[in-house]
Design a protein around this motif. Sequence first.
Motif, mmCIF file in Angstrom:
data_model
loop_
_atom_site.group_PDB
_atom_site.id
_atom_site.type_symbol
_atom_site.label_atom_id
_atom_site.label_comp_id
_atom_site.label_asym_id
_atom_site.label_seq_id
_atom_site.Cartn_x
_atom_site.Cartn_y
_atom_site.Cartn_z
ATOM 1 N N GLU A 160 -4.192 -4.421 1.177
ATOM 2 C CA GLU A 160 -3.364 -3.526 2.015
ATOM 3 C C GLU A 160 -3.695 -3.750 3.487
ATOM 4 O O GLU A 160 -2.814 -3.934 4.327
ATOM 5 C CB GLU A 160 -3.600 -2.053 1.629
ATOM 6 C CG GLU A 160 -2.827 -1.032 2.456
ATOM 7 C CD GLU A 160 -3.541 -0.588 3.723
ATOM 8 O OE1 GLU A 160 -2.966 -0.795 4.826
ATOM 9 O OE2 GLU A 160 -4.657 -0.047 3.653
ATOM 10 N N LYS A 220 2.872 -3.723 9.287
ATOM 11 C CA LYS A 220 3.023 -2.421 8.611
ATOM 12 C C LYS A 220 3.299 -1.396 9.709
ATOM 13 O O LYS A 220 2.412 -1.136 10.536
ATOM 14 C CB LYS A 220 1.735 -2.044 7.857
ATOM 15 C CG LYS A 220 1.255 -3.070 6.826
ATOM 16 C CD LYS A 220 0.053 -2.563 6.041
ATOM 17 C CE LYS A 220 -1.217 -2.330 6.823
ATOM 18 N NZ LYS A 220 -1.983 -3.545 7.145
ATOM 19 N N LEU A 235 0.690 1.189 11.252
ATOM 20 C CA LEU A 235 -0.616 1.081 10.588
ATOM 21 C C LEU A 235 -1.452 -0.044 11.186
ATOM 22 O O LEU A 235 -0.916 -0.968 11.812
ATOM 23 C CB LEU A 235 -0.405 0.830 9.087
ATOM 24 C CG LEU A 235 0.290 1.976 8.334
ATOM 25 C CD1 LEU A 235 0.788 1.502 6.970
ATOM 26 C CD2 LEU A 235 -0.655 3.165 8.174
ATOM 27 N N VAL A 236 -2.753 0.025 10.944
ATOM 28 C CA VAL A 236 -3.646 -1.030 11.420
ATOM 29 C C VAL A 236 -3.429 -2.290 10.581
ATOM 30 O O VAL A 236 -3.441 -2.239 9.343
ATOM 31 C CB VAL A 236 -5.120 -0.573 11.313
ATOM 32 C CG1 VAL A 236 -6.057 -1.710 11.687
ATOM 33 C CG2 VAL A 236 -5.375 0.636 12.201
ATOM 34 N N HIS A 252 -2.891 3.310 16.504
ATOM 35 C CA HIS A 252 -4.289 3.784 16.442
ATOM 36 C C HIS A 252 -5.101 3.186 17.579
ATOM 37 O O HIS A 252 -5.025 1.980 17.830
ATOM 38 C CB HIS A 252 -4.921 3.395 15.100
ATOM 39 C CG HIS A 252 -4.297 4.091 13.936
ATOM 40 N ND1 HIS A 252 -4.716 5.330 13.493
ATOM 41 C CD2 HIS A 252 -3.249 3.743 13.147
ATOM 42 C CE1 HIS A 252 -3.961 5.707 12.466
ATOM 43 N NE2 HIS A 252 -3.056 4.768 12.232
ATOM 44 N N MET A 289 -9.391 2.674 15.624
ATOM 45 C CA MET A 289 -9.762 1.810 14.500
ATOM 46 C C MET A 289 -9.037 0.476 14.527
ATOM 47 O O MET A 289 -7.938 0.368 15.083
ATOM 48 C CB MET A 289 -9.556 2.523 13.159
ATOM 49 C CG MET A 289 -8.238 3.205 12.947
ATOM 50 S SD MET A 289 -8.351 4.088 11.355
ATOM 51 C CE MET A 289 -6.831 4.978 11.303
ATOM 52 N N PHE A 319 -11.915 -0.931 9.029
ATOM 53 C CA PHE A 319 -11.504 -0.824 7.620
ATOM 54 C C PHE A 319 -12.433 -1.633 6.723
ATOM 55 O O PHE A 319 -12.775 -1.215 5.620
ATOM 56 C CB PHE A 319 -10.038 -1.263 7.456
ATOM 57 C CG PHE A 319 -9.085 -0.147 7.773
ATOM 58 C CD1 PHE A 319 -8.639 0.714 6.790
ATOM 59 C CD2 PHE A 319 -8.670 0.077 9.080
ATOM 60 C CE1 PHE A 319 -7.782 1.764 7.084
ATOM 61 C CE2 PHE A 319 -7.831 1.132 9.387
ATOM 62 C CZ PHE A 319 -7.381 1.977 8.392
ATOM 63 N N THR A 347 -10.683 6.458 7.791
ATOM 64 C CA THR A 347 -9.937 5.272 7.359
ATOM 65 C C THR A 347 -9.340 5.464 5.964
ATOM 66 O O THR A 347 -8.213 5.064 5.705
ATOM 67 C CB THR A 347 -10.871 4.037 7.307
ATOM 68 O OG1 THR A 347 -12.110 4.460 6.736
ATOM 69 C CG2 THR A 347 -11.081 3.429 8.668
ATOM 70 N N ALA A 373 0.240 4.039 3.168
ATOM 71 C CA ALA A 373 -0.696 2.901 3.087
ATOM 72 C C ALA A 373 -1.582 3.061 1.855
ATOM 73 O O ALA A 373 -1.847 2.102 1.124
ATOM 74 C CB ALA A 373 -1.550 2.836 4.355
ATOM 75 N N ASP A 374 -2.038 4.283 1.600
ATOM 76 C CA ASP A 374 -2.867 4.531 0.407
ATOM 77 C C ASP A 374 -2.075 4.285 -0.871
ATOM 78 O O ASP A 374 -2.605 3.761 -1.852
ATOM 79 C CB ASP A 374 -3.371 5.979 0.393
ATOM 80 C CG ASP A 374 -4.309 6.262 1.546
ATOM 81 O OD1 ASP A 374 -4.962 5.321 2.018
ATOM 82 O OD2 ASP A 374 -4.382 7.428 1.959
#
Length: 290
Positions: free
Chosen positions: A19, A25, A28-29, A37, A40, A45, A92, A261-262
């Motif tokens: 991921e 994304k 997202l990172v 962000h 981070m 991560f 994270t 993302a999760d």
Amino acid sequence: MTTLAFELDERVRLALTTEMQLECKPGLVCPSDNGSHKDMNQATFERSIFALQGYFADCFLLGQNHAVLAELKARGQQAEAAMFKATDGVNTHKGAIFMLGLLCAALGLQKVTHGRFRPARLGEIVKQAWGIPVLLSGAAHAAVPSHGLRVHRTLGLPGAREQAAAGFPVLFNVCWPALQHALDRGCSESAAASHALLSSMAVLDDTNLAHRGGLEGLRWAQASAAGFLAQGSVFESGWEERLRALCKAFQQRWLSPGGSADLLSAALFLQGLHQDNPLDLLAPQAEVRV
Ligand SMILES: CC(C)(COP(=O)(O)OP(=O)(O)OC[C@H]1O[C@@H](n2cnc3c(N)ncnc32)[C@H](O[C@H]2O[C@H](COP(=O)(O)OP(=O)(O)OP(=O)(O)O)[C@@H](O)[C@H]2O)[C@@H]1O)[C@@H](O)C(=O)NCCC(=O)NCCS
Ligand SMILES: Nc1ncnc2[nH]cnc12
């Protein structure tokens, strides 16, 4: 730890890494861009994933022992503490610790009750075994309410707890099927992952989006992802360009779909189990204790 628990732990952490490594994304990172962000990046991560080693194996073993939620929660809180230590206090993987921890515990329960892994049934197992206590655990009044609890109280939106209590419907009915559909159509793994991510973003009430952007931000993000899908998603030429434009738009609005993302990580983990089920490969006597 058993070899099977160890293997599952590796597989979950590989899914989290996959991921993380996916480019483009929205919000997202990613390896080449920190999205929306400031605190981070990819290294944060990677440190977090390293710190979680052993946690998912423990959840599997707890599930095998028919653990109640309080036991899982205690182990999950230890994992959260390890994550915060590794990242200097940055969140994270709190959502992944929760969701993938419960899915690993469900795998443990499935193994002792049925002797086999059936990944498609795991959401039902989470719902039946821990659904009600998960919902009740949200009622406790934390001294400092989390982002999710604040959004729940002010906007009445469901979040990670409600997804778990309902057996993770967005994961099992939307995100993972989208990943499978794209793979079946011959997409590359990264294109299929992008399709799964955007499919989740279009429908999930992600408390991260609502925390940063309010209801308006959440609905804008969902509609933008739905627009990408309506334009043919990753199945129509020019999709990379359309996705890059979406990344820019999310960054301009400073929105980040951490919940989706999760879900993508969880879908990648389930797909791995579906394609290469370790219990089908492993004869019972081959599962040695070390
Ligand atoms: C049950 C808990 C997870 C309770 O959560 P809590 O109330 O402590 O926190 P929430 O804010 O509700 O966080 C839940 C995280 O779940 C992800 N998520 C959000 N919406 C959904 C959704 N609709 N469905 C599923 N999952 C969702 C999300 O995680 C991702 O985002 C994280 C970054 O979040 P945040 O810090 O808010 O955002 P930032 O952008 O960094 O903040 P700012 O910069 O704006 O300040 C990242 O971690 C992703 O993973 C939510 O954050 C739980 O805490 C609990 O019970 N814990 C105990 C241990 C445990 O896990 N037990 C079970 C083990 S089996
Ligand atoms: N790649 C990512 N960027 C930001 N938040 C996340 N939560 C889980 N994965 C994430």
